[in-house]
Design a protein around this motif. Structure first.
Motif, PDB file in Angstrom:
ATOM      1  N   ASN A  87       2.673  -6.923 -12.788  1.00 52.33           N
ATOM      2  CA  ASN A  87       1.522  -6.267 -13.399  1.00 52.33           C
ATOM      3  C   ASN A  87       0.863  -5.334 -12.380  1.00 52.33           C
ATOM      4  O   ASN A  87       0.596  -4.181 -12.665  1.00 52.33           O
ATOM      5  CB  ASN A  87       0.497  -7.285 -13.874  1.00 52.33           C
ATOM      6  CG  ASN A  87       0.953  -8.130 -15.063  1.00 52.33           C
ATOM      7  OD1 ASN A  87       0.150  -8.517 -15.878  1.00 52.33           O
ATOM      8  ND2 ASN A  87       2.237  -8.438 -15.178  1.00 52.33           N
ATOM      9  N   TYR A  88       0.612  -5.853 -11.181  1.00 49.83           N
ATOM     10  CA  TYR A  88       0.043  -5.070 -10.074  1.00 49.83           C
ATOM     11  C   TYR A  88       0.029  -5.944  -8.834  1.00 49.83           C
ATOM     12  O   TYR A  88       0.090  -7.174  -8.917  1.00 49.83           O
ATOM     13  CB  TYR A  88      -1.375  -4.585 -10.381  1.00 49.83           C
ATOM     14  CG  TYR A  88      -2.296  -5.660 -10.914  1.00 49.83           C
ATOM     15  CD1 TYR A  88      -2.940  -6.542 -10.057  1.00 49.83           C
ATOM     16  CD2 TYR A  88      -2.513  -5.796 -12.278  1.00 49.83           C
ATOM     17  CE1 TYR A  88      -3.776  -7.540 -10.545  1.00 49.83           C
ATOM     18  CE2 TYR A  88      -3.352  -6.787 -12.773  1.00 49.83           C
ATOM     19  CZ  TYR A  88      -3.978  -7.650 -11.907  1.00 49.83           C
ATOM     20  OH  TYR A  88      -4.805  -8.637 -12.387  1.00 49.83           O
ATOM     21  N   SER A  89      -0.044  -5.310  -7.669  1.00 50.69           N
ATOM     22  CA  SER A  89      -0.151  -6.078  -6.432  1.00 50.69           C
ATOM     23  C   SER A  89      -0.672  -5.215  -5.295  1.00 50.69           C
ATOM     24  O   SER A  89      -0.458  -4.007  -5.265  1.00 50.69           O
ATOM     25  CB  SER A  89       1.206  -6.678  -6.038  1.00 50.69           C
ATOM     26  OG  SER A  89       2.119  -5.656  -5.724  1.00 50.69           O
ATOM     27  N   LEU A  90      -1.347  -5.881  -4.380  1.00 47.16           N
ATOM     28  CA  LEU A  90      -1.765  -5.309  -3.101  1.00 47.16           C
ATOM     29  C   LEU A  90      -0.919  -6.005  -2.055  1.00 47.16           C
ATOM     30  O   LEU A  90      -0.856  -7.244  -2.021  1.00 47.16           O
ATOM     31  CB  LEU A  90      -3.255  -5.576  -2.845  1.00 47.16           C
ATOM     32  CG  LEU A  90      -3.796  -5.167  -1.475  1.00 47.16           C
ATOM     33  CD1 LEU A  90      -3.739  -3.659  -1.292  1.00 47.16           C
ATOM     34  CD2 LEU A  90      -5.223  -5.674  -1.310  1.00 47.16           C
ATOM     35  N   ARG A  91      -0.252  -5.220  -1.216  1.00 49.01           N
ATOM     36  CA  ARG A  91       0.647  -5.790  -0.219  1.00 49.01           C
ATOM     37  C   ARG A  91       0.462  -5.074   1.114  1.00 49.01           C
ATOM     38  O   ARG A  91      -0.129  -3.997   1.174  1.00 49.01           O
ATOM     39  CB  ARG A  91       2.113  -5.641  -0.663  1.00 49.01           C
ATOM     40  CG  ARG A  91       2.345  -6.194  -2.044  1.00 49.01           C
ATOM     41  CD  ARG A  91       3.768  -6.177  -2.515  1.00 49.01           C
ATOM     42  NE  ARG A  91       4.441  -4.919  -2.358  1.00 49.01           N
ATOM     43  CZ  ARG A  91       5.744  -4.738  -2.591  1.00 49.01           C
ATOM     44  NH1 ARG A  91       6.495  -5.740  -2.987  1.00 49.01           N
ATOM     45  NH2 ARG A  91       6.306  -3.575  -2.432  1.00 49.01           N
ATOM     46  N   LEU A  92       0.991  -5.673   2.147  1.00 46.40           N
ATOM     47  CA  LEU A  92       1.126  -5.011   3.436  1.00 46.40           C
ATOM     48  C   LEU A  92       2.588  -4.654   3.591  1.00 46.40           C
ATOM     49  O   LEU A  92       3.469  -5.421   3.188  1.00 46.40           O
ATOM     50  CB  LEU A  92       0.695  -5.921   4.586  1.00 46.40           C
ATOM     51  CG  LEU A  92      -0.765  -6.327   4.627  1.00 46.40           C
ATOM     52  CD1 LEU A  92      -1.020  -7.241   5.816  1.00 46.40           C
ATOM     53  CD2 LEU A  92      -1.682  -5.111   4.668  1.00 46.40           C
ATOM     54  N   ARG A  93       2.844  -3.500   4.217  1.00 46.36           N
ATOM     55  CA  ARG A  93       4.227  -3.049   4.394  1.00 46.36           C
ATOM     56  C   ARG A  93       4.375  -2.427   5.775  1.00 46.36           C
ATOM     57  O   ARG A  93       3.559  -1.609   6.172  1.00 46.36           O
ATOM     58  CB  ARG A  93       4.568  -2.022   3.316  1.00 46.36           C
ATOM     59  CG  ARG A  93       5.974  -1.518   3.393  1.00 46.36           C
ATOM     60  CD  ARG A  93       6.339  -0.746   2.118  1.00 46.36           C
ATOM     61  NE  ARG A  93       7.716  -0.335   2.222  1.00 46.36           N
ATOM     62  CZ  ARG A  93       8.096   0.922   2.426  1.00 46.36           C
ATOM     63  NH1 ARG A  93       7.213   1.881   2.509  1.00 46.36           N
ATOM     64  NH2 ARG A  93       9.371   1.210   2.535  1.00 46.36           N
ATOM     65  N   ASN A  94       5.397  -2.831   6.474  1.00 42.64           N
ATOM     66  CA  ASN A  94       5.702  -2.248   7.779  1.00 42.64           C
ATOM     67  C   ASN A  94       6.685  -1.115   7.536  1.00 42.64           C
ATOM     68  O   ASN A  94       7.893  -1.291   7.626  1.00 42.64           O
ATOM     69  CB  ASN A  94       6.280  -3.294   8.727  1.00 42.64           C
ATOM     70  CG  ASN A  94       6.522  -2.740  10.114  1.00 42.64           C
ATOM     71  OD1 ASN A  94       6.642  -1.539  10.306  1.00 42.64           O
ATOM     72  ND2 ASN A  94       6.599  -3.627  11.077  1.00 42.64           N
ATOM     73  N   ALA A  95       6.163   0.055   7.205  1.00 45.20           N
ATOM     74  CA  ALA A  95       7.008   1.187   6.836  1.00 45.20           C
ATOM     75  C   ALA A  95       7.518   1.960   8.041  1.00 45.20           C
ATOM     76  O   ALA A  95       8.576   2.572   7.982  1.00 45.20           O
ATOM     77  CB  ALA A  95       6.227   2.124   5.911  1.00 45.20           C
ATOM     78  N   GLN A  96       6.766   1.963   9.140  1.00 40.13           N
ATOM     79  CA  GLN A  96       7.129   2.790  10.291  1.00 40.13           C
ATOM     80  C   GLN A  96       7.645   1.961  11.468  1.00 40.13           C
ATOM     81  O   GLN A  96       8.016   2.505  12.494  1.00 40.13           O
ATOM     82  CB  GLN A  96       5.925   3.618  10.720  1.00 40.13           C
ATOM     83  CG  GLN A  96       5.449   4.561   9.632  1.00 40.13           C
ATOM     84  CD  GLN A  96       4.156   5.245   9.992  1.00 40.13           C
ATOM     85  OE1 GLN A  96       3.839   5.426  11.157  1.00 40.13           O
ATOM     86  NE2 GLN A  96       3.386   5.614   8.986  1.00 40.13           N
ATOM     87  N   GLY A  97       7.615   0.649  11.338  1.00 43.19           N
ATOM     88  CA  GLY A  97       8.160  -0.206  12.373  1.00 43.19           C
ATOM     89  C   GLY A  97       7.186  -0.676  13.426  1.00 43.19           C
ATOM     90  O   GLY A  97       7.562  -1.392  14.344  1.00 43.19           O
ATOM     91  N   SER A  98       5.918  -0.294  13.300  1.00 43.66           N
ATOM     92  CA  SER A  98       4.985  -0.656  14.372  1.00 43.66           C
ATOM     93  C   SER A  98       3.694  -1.314  13.897  1.00 43.66           C
ATOM     94  O   SER A  98       2.900  -1.743  14.726  1.00 43.66           O
ATOM     95  CB  SER A  98       4.625   0.601  15.173  1.00 43.66           C
ATOM     96  OG  SER A  98       4.003   1.551  14.319  1.00 43.66           O
ATOM     97  N   GLY A  99       3.460  -1.381  12.607  1.00 43.18           N
ATOM     98  CA  GLY A  99       2.190  -1.926  12.144  1.00 43.18           C
ATOM     99  C   GLY A  99       2.239  -2.290  10.682  1.00 43.18           C
ATOM    100  O   GLY A  99       3.307  -2.509  10.117  1.00 43.18           O
ATOM    101  N   ALA A 100       1.059  -2.329  10.060  1.00 46.54           N
ATOM    102  CA  ALA A 100       0.943  -2.701   8.656  1.00 46.54           C
ATOM    103  C   ALA A 100       0.245  -1.583   7.880  1.00 46.54           C
ATOM    104  O   ALA A 100      -0.865  -1.185   8.226  1.00 46.54           O
ATOM    105  CB  ALA A 100       0.159  -4.001   8.509  1.00 46.54           C
ATOM    106  N   ALA A 101       0.915  -1.086   6.862  1.00 55.04           N
ATOM    107  CA  ALA A 101       0.346  -0.112   5.942  1.00 55.04           C
ATOM    108  C   ALA A 101      -0.141  -0.852   4.707  1.00 55.04           C
ATOM    109  O   ALA A 101       0.318  -1.953   4.398  1.00 55.04           O
ATOM    110  CB  ALA A 101       1.401   0.922   5.549  1.00 55.04           C
ATOM    111  N   VAL A 102      -1.063  -0.244   3.984  1.00 54.41           N
ATOM    112  CA  VAL A 102      -1.531  -0.776   2.705  1.00 54.41           C
ATOM    113  C   VAL A 102      -0.554  -0.304   1.637  1.00 54.41           C
ATOM    114  O   VAL A 102      -0.147   0.862   1.632  1.00 54.41           O
ATOM    115  CB  VAL A 102      -2.944  -0.263   2.381  1.00 54.41           C
ATOM    116  CG1 VAL A 102      -3.419  -0.790   1.044  1.00 54.41           C
ATOM    117  CG2 VAL A 102      -3.909  -0.633   3.474  1.00 54.41           C
ATOM    118  N   SER A 103      -0.183  -1.185   0.723  1.00 51.78           N
ATOM    119  CA  SER A 103       0.773  -0.837  -0.318  1.00 51.78           C
ATOM    120  C   SER A 103       0.294  -1.381  -1.665  1.00 51.78           C
ATOM    121  O   SER A 103      -0.188  -2.501  -1.750  1.00 51.78           O
ATOM    122  CB  SER A 103       2.146  -1.427   0.033  1.00 51.78           C
ATOM    123  OG  SER A 103       3.101  -1.094  -0.942  1.00 51.78           O
TER     124      SER A 103
END
Length: 176
Positions: A87-103
């Motif tokens: 339905n929906y979600s808020l997640r953290l994602r390590n897209a660049q390899g060094s930290g946490a992005a909002v997803s």
């Protein structure tokens, strides 16, 4: 078992009490489950509805391209619900390899093909193992240009990096 630990506290976070506590999840399947109250509940969103999801997080590690749920509705694999009913979600994602992005992730109401998934990820990340961070996303379903992300109170730009923007409503069901 979910462990209780010290949450954000003053000096660094002056709006919190000195005895503030938080739940700690070890990444081994821990979660809190909230039952959906049924049809047309406050947890159901359709086109034109706005949602804001926010949390204080303190991630210590996150592998490259790993995605960790903070808040999610659906996709529980419970009997009687579609397997990929995000339905929906808020997640953290390590897209660049060094930290946490909002997803932010949702599956549109068609819920049939890989293109029905829609994920927005912030361009900015915050460093891991650096204490508590506030993350938030606000989105109006059906209006893909109206999405806003924030990290520690600062707006962050982002991209629809999976499925592209969508004017579709999200999956809407009574899953947890």
């Amino acid at each position: 078992d979910v462990k209780i630990v010290a949450g954000p506290r003053p000096e660094v976070h002056p709006c919190f009490a000195s005895d503030n506590q938080a739940a700690a999840f070890d990444g081994n399947g821990d979660y809190l489950r909230v039952a959906d109250p049924g049809a047309d509940s406050p947890l159901d969103f359709g086109n034109g509805d706005s949602i804001t999801l926010e949390a204080w997080v303190n991630p210590r590690q996150l592998a490259r391209n790993q995605q960790v749920y903070i808040i999610g509705k659906g996709r529980t694999n419970r009997a009687g619900f579609a397997r990929d009913n995000q339905n929906y979600s808020l997640r953290l994602r390590n897209a660049q390899g060094s930290g946490a992005a909002v997803s932010f992730l949702f599956r549109d109401e068609d819920n049939r093909t890989p293109d029905d998934w829609h994920r927005w990820t912030s361009r900015e990340e915050f460093p891991l193992a650096t204490g508590w961070h506030h993350v938030a996303v606000t989105y109006t379903f059906g209006e893909p240009d109206w999405i806003r992300g924030c990290i520690d109170g600062r707006p962050t730009q982002g991209d629809w990096d999976m499925g592209g923007p969508s004017k579709q409503a999200p999956v809407q069901d009574d899953d947890e």
